[in-house]
Design a protein around this motif. Sequence first.
Motif, PDB file in Angstrom:
ATOM      1  N   LYS A 172       0.807  -1.218   0.000  1.00 30.08           N
ATOM      2  CA  LYS A 172       0.000   0.000   0.000  1.00 30.08           C
ATOM      3  C   LYS A 172       0.842   1.271   0.000  1.00 30.08           C
ATOM      4  CE  LYS A 172      -3.558  -2.274   2.806  1.00 30.08           C
ATOM      5  NZ  LYS A 172      -4.304  -2.211   4.091  1.00 30.08           N
ATOM      6  N   TYR A 190       1.445  -2.779 -10.192  1.00 31.80           N
ATOM      7  CA  TYR A 190       0.245  -3.532  -9.822  1.00 31.80           C
ATOM      8  C   TYR A 190       0.243  -3.948  -8.348  1.00 31.80           C
ATOM      9  CZ  TYR A 190      -0.965  -3.299 -14.672  1.00 31.80           C
ATOM     10  OH  TYR A 190      -1.288  -2.807 -15.915  1.00 31.80           O
ATOM     11  N   ASN A 191       0.353  -2.930  -7.506  1.00 39.81           N
ATOM     12  CA  ASN A 191       0.109  -3.073  -6.083  1.00 39.81           C
ATOM     13  C   ASN A 191      -1.097  -2.201  -5.730  1.00 39.81           C
ATOM     14  OD1 ASN A 191       2.237  -4.730  -4.413  1.00 39.81           O
ATOM     15  ND2 ASN A 191       3.401  -3.792  -6.072  1.00 39.81           N
ATOM     16  N   ILE A 193      -0.695   1.126  -4.314  1.00 39.43           N
ATOM     17  CA  ILE A 193      -0.076   2.393  -3.947  1.00 39.43           C
ATOM     18  C   ILE A 193      -1.001   3.548  -4.303  1.00 39.43           C
ATOM     19  CG2 ILE A 193       1.970   3.846  -4.184  1.00 39.43           C
ATOM     20  CD1 ILE A 193       2.560   1.050  -3.088  1.00 39.43           C
ATOM     21  N   LEU A 209       5.530   2.207 -11.606  1.00 38.46           N
ATOM     22  CA  LEU A 209       4.366   2.213 -10.721  1.00 38.46           C
ATOM     23  C   LEU A 209       3.074   1.922 -11.480  1.00 38.46           C
ATOM     24  CD1 LEU A 209       5.292   5.398  -8.650  1.00 38.46           C
ATOM     25  CD2 LEU A 209       5.370   3.038  -7.837  1.00 38.46           C
ATOM     26  N   ASN A 212      -1.416   1.019 -10.276  1.00 46.36           N
ATOM     27  CA  ASN A 212      -1.703   1.284  -8.872  1.00 46.36           C
ATOM     28  C   ASN A 212      -2.910   2.209  -8.763  1.00 46.36           C
ATOM     29  OD1 ASN A 212       0.367   0.052  -6.859  1.00 46.36           O
ATOM     30  ND2 ASN A 212       1.613   0.652  -8.613  1.00 46.36           N
ATOM     31  N   ASN A 234      -2.941   4.501 -14.022  1.00 49.98           N
ATOM     32  CA  ASN A 234      -3.232   5.078 -12.719  1.00 49.98           C
ATOM     33  C   ASN A 234      -4.233   6.219 -12.933  1.00 49.98           C
ATOM     34  OD1 ASN A 234      -1.469   4.164 -10.245  1.00 49.98           O
ATOM     35  ND2 ASN A 234      -0.086   4.106 -11.998  1.00 49.98           N
TER      36      ASN A 234
END
Length: 362
Positions: A172, A190-191, A193, A209, A212, A234
């Motif tokens: 996160k 692909y978390n 965040i 990133l 996310n 994003n």
Amino acid sequence: MLKSHFNLQKDEVEEIEEEPISPAYHEEQVGEISPDEELVPVFKFPERRLNKGEINSRLGVLGKIASGDGYTYLKASCTGMNLTDLSAFKTFKHLQYIDISNNNINSESLQVLSELPFLLLIHADKNQLTSGYLKRMKYLQVIIFNNNLITSVYDIYQPVMSTVEVGYNKIKTIQFENRMPNIKCLDFRYNFIEDISYIDFPNLDSLYLAGNKIKSLVGIERLKNLRILHVRNNPIKSLNGFDSEHKKLQYINLRNCKVSTLKQVKKLRVLTALEILVLKGCPYMGGTGEEDAENPEEEDNAELRVEVLAALPRVKRLNKGAVTPEERTEANDLMKQWIEEGENDEEELEEENHEQESIEEP
């Protein structure tokens, strides 16, 4: 080749891009996560110990040992073996590169590798890691822990670490307890965040990133040495955060973000080194701002390409297409037209920022 080693000067450079990942696939790989979730289910797998004979048959890369007075194999690749125990590695002291991807290794079992004194790289994709923690190792520079169950990188620290790749996990926030001044590449694709304001690595070269939940790039101003920024897919609408001290930033991927106006694109004018820009899929370029693997590759709108090139005359490649001499001529003509019409970017941008702030206020 590590992502941080991409040479953006090569003529054949195209969009640095992973295969499109649908939200359903992401949830299938890492599961759904709620804002209050802290614990990750860990499955019990049948014990499967690696043995010395299996390691011997999977050695490669002949090279000098660290002392320089002999040769040995420096790499072991033990992938797809359902392993749960790596104790057999203890006697292979000269190994520098280990790949144990696609096994059932948990964070406790991984600690065996910290006993290998010359290890430089650990590749452990698709295992059962819930943490990237390892005891301090003198030479470890690269960890690649994609597709695991990691929820935090707070406890990751190695004194000469240069690359942390932890895509497709459950992370996160990008917060490390201890600073690692040698970090060059961070990959958190692909978390979960949302905020990048905690990232403070002055020597960072490459930041990945994609996929996310990032809405703002504010905080990017700390990364003065950044060369590659990949934030595809994003919900980014505003391009605040960039400034003239980003003298090395050559590549930005904003594919399928929420950028909807030319005014936002013009904020990238301060980037004197920017050569490659990806805006495909953004509302401004006629897209939806959503990742959709089912859609065929759409053609760029010729007029919009010229607008972007007029706003950013240093760009050499827009989306997947190199800038043509004809496009450059049209862009120069449009720039002259804007000047004649008395374009005032500062007033336009200030007005848009006020509008954006009023929209975001509860």
